[in-house]
Design an enzyme around this catalytic site. Sequence first.
Site, PDB file in Angstrom:
ATOM      1  N   GLY A 124       0.813  -1.220   0.000  1.00  0.00           N
ATOM      2  CA  GLY A 124       0.000   0.000   0.000  1.00  0.00           C
ATOM      3  C   GLY A 124       0.844   1.267   0.000  1.00  0.00           C
ATOM      4  O   GLY A 124       2.079   1.229  -0.073  1.00  0.00           O
ATOM      5  N   TYR A 125       0.159   2.407   0.094  1.00  0.00           N
ATOM      6  CA  TYR A 125       0.856   3.688   0.059  1.00  0.00           C
ATOM      7  C   TYR A 125       1.784   3.861   1.259  1.00  0.00           C
ATOM      8  O   TYR A 125       2.915   4.329   1.121  1.00  0.00           O
ATOM      9  CB  TYR A 125      -0.151   4.836   0.023  1.00  0.00           C
ATOM     10  CG  TYR A 125      -0.960   4.924  -1.253  1.00  0.00           C
ATOM     11  CD1 TYR A 125      -0.399   4.604  -2.489  1.00  0.00           C
ATOM     12  CD2 TYR A 125      -2.286   5.348  -1.225  1.00  0.00           C
ATOM     13  CE1 TYR A 125      -1.141   4.694  -3.650  1.00  0.00           C
ATOM     14  CE2 TYR A 125      -3.033   5.446  -2.388  1.00  0.00           C
ATOM     15  CZ  TYR A 125      -2.453   5.111  -3.595  1.00  0.00           C
ATOM     16  OH  TYR A 125      -3.193   5.207  -4.745  1.00  0.00           O
ATOM     17  N   CYS A 136      -3.068  10.110  10.821  1.00  0.00           N
ATOM     18  CA  CYS A 136      -2.508  11.323  10.215  1.00  0.00           C
ATOM     19  C   CYS A 136      -3.196  12.598  10.703  1.00  0.00           C
ATOM     20  O   CYS A 136      -2.515  13.539  11.136  1.00  0.00           O
ATOM     21  CB  CYS A 136      -2.559  11.228   8.692  1.00  0.00           C
ATOM     22  SG  CYS A 136      -4.176  10.831   8.003  1.00  0.00           S
ATOM     23  N   ASN A 174       0.392  13.371   5.069  1.00  0.00           N
ATOM     24  CA  ASN A 174      -0.237  12.247   5.756  1.00  0.00           C
ATOM     25  C   ASN A 174       0.551  10.941   5.648  1.00  0.00           C
ATOM     26  O   ASN A 174       0.448  10.075   6.521  1.00  0.00           O
ATOM     27  CB  ASN A 174      -1.651  12.009   5.225  1.00  0.00           C
ATOM     28  CG  ASN A 174      -1.697  11.822   3.723  1.00  0.00           C
ATOM     29  OD1 ASN A 174      -1.442  12.766   2.969  1.00  0.00           O
ATOM     30  ND2 ASN A 174      -2.003  10.621   3.271  1.00  0.00           N
TER      31      ASN A 174
END
Length: 345
Positions: A12-13, A148, A312
């Site tokens: 994922g990110y 975040c 974030n």
Amino acid sequence: MSIRVAVVGGAGYIGGELLRLLLLHPRVEVAAVTSTRLAGRRIDGSHPNLRGLTDQRFLAPEHLSDYDVAFLAMRHTETMGWLTRHSGLAKLVIDLSADFRLRDPAVFQRYYGLPHDTPGALDSFVYGLPELHRAELRGADRIAVPGCTAAAAILALHPLAAGDLITGRVVVDARTGSSGAGAGAGEQNLHAERSGAMRVFAPVGHRHEAEISQETGRTVTMTATGFEAVRGVQVVCHVALREGVDEMAVRRAYRHHYQDERFVRVVAAKRGNYRFPEPKILSGSNLCDVGFATGTGLGTADAAIAVGALDNLMKGGAGNAVQCMNLRMGWPEELGLTFPGLHPI
């Protein structure tokens, strides 16, 4: 001498951002990166910015061995059960999911909709915000990295809350870019649906308000809106000042708490294009900018706003996790985290 690190849930990110930082970290060897769905495939197929930095492939989670540090970048509510089955994975576990951020299992169930699998383990995790918990993090073996928007709001509010300069309920108005929804986001995050939109996706009861309440000791109401950006979080926190608290007292509080912090900058200028914290110029950095405004321009002499902004995926995720690792290992906190952001971008 380097330490061996595993990234669990690296597709994922957040996983990709962790890898970008860890592959360039001077004291880290990335020994394993897992993905159930992509096991056997090259990592740079999912994270093309890492081409030339690694030839590694994703590993199936069942093939993990033992490591010095394990970063857990799994989905919320999946980590708690998985960690129970793999308790001996690493000497230091840094969890980037929401599963161990909250101390109270009843609050966890209220905000995440299911009972916690291992409520007795909640107290074994230290909340991973060095600016508030540096002493505890130095000896922690389990660290829970904040959400975040929670990190931005907590850092923006901390000088006011710690100094008992505010009273009553805190209202947090948060804005977040599309990457905050994760790499597996649904139809609502398609470009055709999200581009140009200012969508209120959590009008009340956003999960991060529980973290903000826990860490500031204040009753918090939070609204979250998606805005036209890939990266970035900005929060505007509305507060009531105690009687006799003026702008100078507020400014002193921010200066006192953050004058020696490497990754928090106080931005509250009288003029200019960047008078207050703005996430655009923080992309790729581990910085959180915080600021404030007070006075009758807010409708009443005892009103104030506290503003926070960060990337974030960095100070709101992977960067903060690496900062916690550095602190725990006794290394300089800024090791591998000195990129300042870009302007213009």
